[in-house]
Scaffold this motif. Sequence first.
Motif, PDB file in Angstrom:
ATOM      1  N   GLN A 249      35.564 -73.773 -57.645  1.00  5.40           N
ATOM      2  CA  GLN A 249      34.294 -73.318 -58.214  1.00  5.40           C
ATOM      3  C   GLN A 249      33.621 -72.336 -57.257  1.00  5.40           C
ATOM      4  OE1 GLN A 249      31.371 -76.431 -58.860  1.00  5.40           O
ATOM      5  NE2 GLN A 249      30.580 -75.391 -60.688  1.00  5.40           N
ATOM      6  N   ALA A 250      33.186 -71.203 -57.786  1.00  3.81           N
ATOM      7  CA  ALA A 250      32.513 -70.198 -56.956  1.00  3.81           C
ATOM      8  C   ALA A 250      31.146 -70.709 -56.527  1.00  3.81           C
ATOM      9  CB  ALA A 250      32.374 -68.888 -57.730  1.00  3.81           C
ATOM     10  N   LYS A 266      34.655 -63.553 -63.219  1.00  2.00           N
ATOM     11  CA  LYS A 266      34.129 -64.878 -63.556  1.00  2.00           C
ATOM     12  C   LYS A 266      33.872 -64.941 -65.063  1.00  2.00           C
ATOM     13  CE  LYS A 266      32.006 -65.219 -58.997  1.00  2.00           C
ATOM     14  NZ  LYS A 266      30.721 -65.165 -58.250  1.00  2.00           N
ATOM     15  N   GLU A 267      34.079 -66.130 -65.635  1.00  3.61           N
ATOM     16  CA  GLU A 267      34.092 -66.250 -67.090  1.00  3.61           C
ATOM     17  C   GLU A 267      33.211 -67.406 -67.537  1.00  3.61           C
ATOM     18  OE1 GLU A 267      34.978 -66.397 -71.121  1.00  3.61           O
ATOM     19  OE2 GLU A 267      35.398 -68.094 -69.797  1.00  3.61           O
ATOM     20  N   THR A 268      32.326 -67.119 -68.494  1.00  6.92           N
ATOM     21  CA  THR A 268      31.273 -68.071 -68.849  1.00  6.92           C
ATOM     22  C   THR A 268      31.712 -69.141 -69.830  1.00  6.92           C
ATOM     23  OG1 THR A 268      29.686 -66.270 -68.552  1.00  6.92           O
ATOM     24  CG2 THR A 268      28.872 -68.265 -69.593  1.00  6.92           C
ATOM     25  N   SER A 269      32.554 -68.798 -70.812  1.00  9.95           N
ATOM     26  CA  SER A 269      32.908 -69.805 -71.815  1.00  9.95           C
ATOM     27  C   SER A 269      33.640 -70.977 -71.176  1.00  9.95           C
ATOM     28  CB  SER A 269      33.738 -69.178 -72.939  1.00  9.95           C
ATOM     29  OG  SER A 269      35.028 -68.803 -72.498  1.00  9.95           O
ATOM     30  N   ALA A 270      34.580 -70.697 -70.294  1.00  9.11           N
ATOM     31  CA  ALA A 270      35.298 -71.771 -69.610  1.00  9.11           C
ATOM     32  C   ALA A 270      34.356 -72.581 -68.732  1.00  9.11           C
ATOM     33  CB  ALA A 270      36.438 -71.189 -68.776  1.00  9.11           C
ATOM     34  N   THR A 271      33.478 -71.888 -68.018  1.00  5.80           N
ATOM     35  CA  THR A 271      32.513 -72.592 -67.168  1.00  5.80           C
ATOM     36  C   THR A 271      31.663 -73.552 -67.986  1.00  5.80           C
ATOM     37  OG1 THR A 271      32.434 -70.759 -65.573  1.00  5.80           O
ATOM     38  CG2 THR A 271      30.549 -72.273 -65.615  1.00  5.80           C
ATOM     39  N   SER A 272      31.226 -73.104 -69.165  1.00  4.18           N
ATOM     40  CA  SER A 272      30.403 -73.954 -70.039  1.00  4.18           C
ATOM     41  C   SER A 272      31.166 -75.187 -70.498  1.00  4.18           C
ATOM     42  CB  SER A 272      29.946 -73.153 -71.264  1.00  4.18           C
ATOM     43  OG  SER A 272      29.184 -72.026 -70.907  1.00  4.18           O
ATOM     44  N   ALA A 301      24.915 -72.426 -63.953  1.00  2.00           N
ATOM     45  CA  ALA A 301      25.520 -71.092 -63.937  1.00  2.00           C
ATOM     46  C   ALA A 301      25.651 -70.531 -65.343  1.00  2.00           C
ATOM     47  CB  ALA A 301      26.883 -71.149 -63.258  1.00  2.00           C
ATOM     48  N   ALA A 302      26.063 -71.383 -66.286  1.00  2.00           N
ATOM     49  CA  ALA A 302      26.208 -70.932 -67.670  1.00  2.00           C
ATOM     50  C   ALA A 302      24.851 -70.547 -68.261  1.00  2.00           C
ATOM     51  CB  ALA A 302      26.855 -72.031 -68.509  1.00  2.00           C
TER      52      ALA A 302
END
Length: 354
Positions: A249-250, A266-272, A301-302
């Motif tokens: 995780q960043a 960095k990618e938001t859908s996966a993070t969510s 972050a999301a």
Amino acid sequence: MQLLDRTIMEQHIDKLILQMKDLKSSIDESCPIGIISMDNWEWPQGVGLFSLYLYYKETGSPQLLAYLVEWFDKRIAEGLPPKNVNTMCPMLTLSYLYEETQDDKYLQICKEWASYVLEEMPRTVEFGIQHAVSGQLNEGQLWDDTLYMTVLFVARMGVILENERYIQESIRQFLVHLKYLTDPVSGLFFHGWTFEGRHHFAKALWARGNCWYTAGLVDYLEIVELPQGVQDFLISSLERQVSALQDLQADDGLWHTLLDDSTSYKETSATSAFAYGILKAVRKGYLDPKYKSVGLKALQAAIGQIDENGVVQGVSYGTGMGLTLQAYKDIPVCPMPYGQSMALLGLIEGLKHV
């Protein structure tokens, strides 16, 4: 870490839902069936519908239920698309909508599509569900997307129909997919495996592919009662994955689209979806409470990626199997229904932690 605020989260949810229903994008569609507009029947819409259903169950909103009924009735009247792994995704929500409405036409469609999975859907070696999608058969291929898009629905139908065959099939698919897609070194999951050539393509540890397991497993365990040994195995696979995610995780809480490559965006859908799965797994007792901070950091972050209009930024477009790692880095970024819905999933679960 800044504490989550319930009022602000609920405001975000309202905006997310509004934008999801009428999402616009300037990107040229590359998929045979459109995956941006909510007026189509494909996997992105299926993920969106399920997130709306979960929020309906949380709030009891008659407006949300009416929207779901209207959406399905319109699509059914238009005629449903050919059956495949991805077009199967909306069926999960339809199975729940049947229970809400007791509308027999919903049940009959669910039975027809579930029967197709067991009787006609293409299979690989060891009877894994071949990741056949709109416009592409992908012969001999297993993808990590399949568990979320199709197998959760199969388990649901086993419960609704009281048919053990469906439940056992869902178990087999989880085990076969984990057998071939798990990276034994990291505990993360490769995007795909092919029996034709026997390799993992680019050996991509793709973020969104991984999140289908993180988010999907916690819902799968709610759908069906599993033998203890199977449940323990699936949860231990989740714990290994989340342990690796914690290390990758960043600092800002996001994950890179290639989890182990900090040069990928960095990618938001996966993070969510990671936030949703991790937080729910902790709440349900599947994961050690020490991982809660990982989930909360991801959720923050999301939330930071939601613009003032309620559009989730930093979301990668639909991603086929990459033959090179660079292919994943080159996937364009644009607002997508699953960006909206995966952020919605994270926020819905987040409300249980404030």
